[in-house]
Design a protein around this motif. Structure first.
Motif, PDB file in Angstrom:
ATOM      1  N   PHE A 111      91.739  41.742  23.433  1.00 17.13           N
ATOM      2  CA  PHE A 111      92.185  41.961  24.814  1.00 17.13           C
ATOM      3  C   PHE A 111      93.241  40.935  25.205  1.00 17.13           C
ATOM      4  O   PHE A 111      94.327  41.284  25.670  1.00 17.13           O
ATOM      5  CB  PHE A 111      90.979  41.872  25.757  1.00 17.13           C
ATOM      6  CG  PHE A 111      91.356  41.776  27.204  1.00 17.13           C
ATOM      7  CD1 PHE A 111      91.885  42.860  27.873  1.00 17.13           C
ATOM      8  CD2 PHE A 111      91.170  40.594  27.902  1.00 17.13           C
ATOM      9  CE1 PHE A 111      92.232  42.771  29.216  1.00 17.13           C
ATOM     10  CE2 PHE A 111      91.507  40.500  29.240  1.00 17.13           C
ATOM     11  CZ  PHE A 111      92.042  41.590  29.898  1.00 17.13           C
TER      12      PHE A 111
ATOM     13  N   CYS B 256      92.792  47.833  31.568  1.00 15.18           N
ATOM     14  CA  CYS B 256      92.350  46.588  32.201  1.00 15.18           C
ATOM     15  C   CYS B 256      92.024  46.831  33.674  1.00 15.18           C
ATOM     16  O   CYS B 256      90.981  46.418  34.173  1.00 15.18           O
ATOM     17  CB  CYS B 256      93.434  45.526  32.056  1.00 15.18           C
ATOM     18  SG  CYS B 256      92.963  43.912  32.701  1.00 15.18           S
TER      19      CYS B 256
ATOM     20  N   TRP C  82      88.863  40.631  33.407  1.00  8.27           N
ATOM     21  CA  TRP C  82      89.600  41.747  34.003  1.00  8.27           C
ATOM     22  C   TRP C  82      90.500  41.231  35.131  1.00  8.27           C
ATOM     23  O   TRP C  82      91.655  41.631  35.228  1.00  8.27           O
ATOM     24  CB  TRP C  82      88.661  42.819  34.543  1.00  8.27           C
ATOM     25  CG  TRP C  82      87.612  43.310  33.592  1.00  8.27           C
ATOM     26  CD1 TRP C  82      86.301  43.555  33.886  1.00  8.27           C
ATOM     27  CD2 TRP C  82      87.751  43.633  32.201  1.00  8.27           C
ATOM     28  NE1 TRP C  82      85.640  44.005  32.776  1.00  8.27           N
ATOM     29  CE2 TRP C  82      86.502  44.057  31.728  1.00  8.27           C
ATOM     30  CE3 TRP C  82      88.820  43.598  31.308  1.00  8.27           C
ATOM     31  CZ2 TRP C  82      86.288  44.462  30.411  1.00  8.27           C
ATOM     32  CZ3 TRP C  82      88.606  43.971  29.990  1.00  8.27           C
ATOM     33  CH2 TRP C  82      87.363  44.402  29.552  1.00  8.27           C
TER      34      TRP C  82
ATOM     35  N   GLY D  77      93.297  39.245  33.565  1.00 10.51           N
ATOM     36  CA  GLY D  77      94.216  40.147  32.865  1.00 10.51           C
ATOM     37  C   GLY D  77      95.156  40.856  33.823  1.00 10.51           C
ATOM     38  O   GLY D  77      96.373  40.889  33.610  1.00 10.51           O
TER      39      GLY D  77
END
Length: 168
Positions: free
Chosen positions: A11, A34, A50, A53
């Protein structure tokens, strides 16, 4: 399994690739995933990733200006996360937070910050070294997941322009 990715490294690597201008695959698909994870998963240990991101790719999305619809939806996802996290701030049992008594200091490199959280989470003491200490402090990962801190990351004015004005 970490959401739709195999692990946190994958990720974070995809986010880094977007920011570096060399996305693996479709950068908008990664951002969409995301954002979708942030909307669906505000209550887990992964929420901090999250939020970070979406915040990390915010300036890139604004610069690229190809998907204003996704920028708006990312803003809405961060706003939704802040609303949920603000409701939970009162349940925090920490004596102090990194930004108490001073201004909120946004880490310059959010992907490096994600790696620091991961490193703290995965750290195990060396059984042969009695003086071995956890990186960044014994409860760094737990504190970074505190609703007060994650809400502060989501309100980061560098994330997306609409966030700074609407959530203070």
């Amino acid at each position: 399994m970490f959401g739709p990715w195999n692990d946190i490294d994958e990720f974070t690597s995809r986010i880094e690739n977007i920011l570096g201008g060399y996305p693996t695959g479709d950068p908008w698909a990664t951002i969409e995933l995301c954002k979708g994870q942030l909307e669906a998963d505000v209550d887990s240990d992964a929420t901090v990733y999250w939020v970070l991101g979406v915040a990390a790719v915010g300036p890139w999305m604004e610069w690229c200006d190809e998907r204003p619809d996704l920028v708006r939806r990312a803003e809405e996802a961060l706003e939704g996360a802040v609303a949920v996290l603000r409701e939970r701030e009162g349940a925090c049992t920490h004596d102090a937070h990194p930004w108490d008594g001073g201004p909120f200091g946004v880490p310059d490199d959010l992907t490096a910050f994600m790696y620091e959280i991961q490193e703290a989470d995965e750290w195990e003491p060396d059984p042969e070294d009695p003086d071995d200490e956890a990186p960044y402090g014994a409860d760094f990962g737990v504190r970074m997941r505190c609703p007060r801190n994650v809400a502060a990351f989501a309100r980061n004015p560098a994330a997306l322009p609409g966030i700074a004005s609407g959530l203070d």
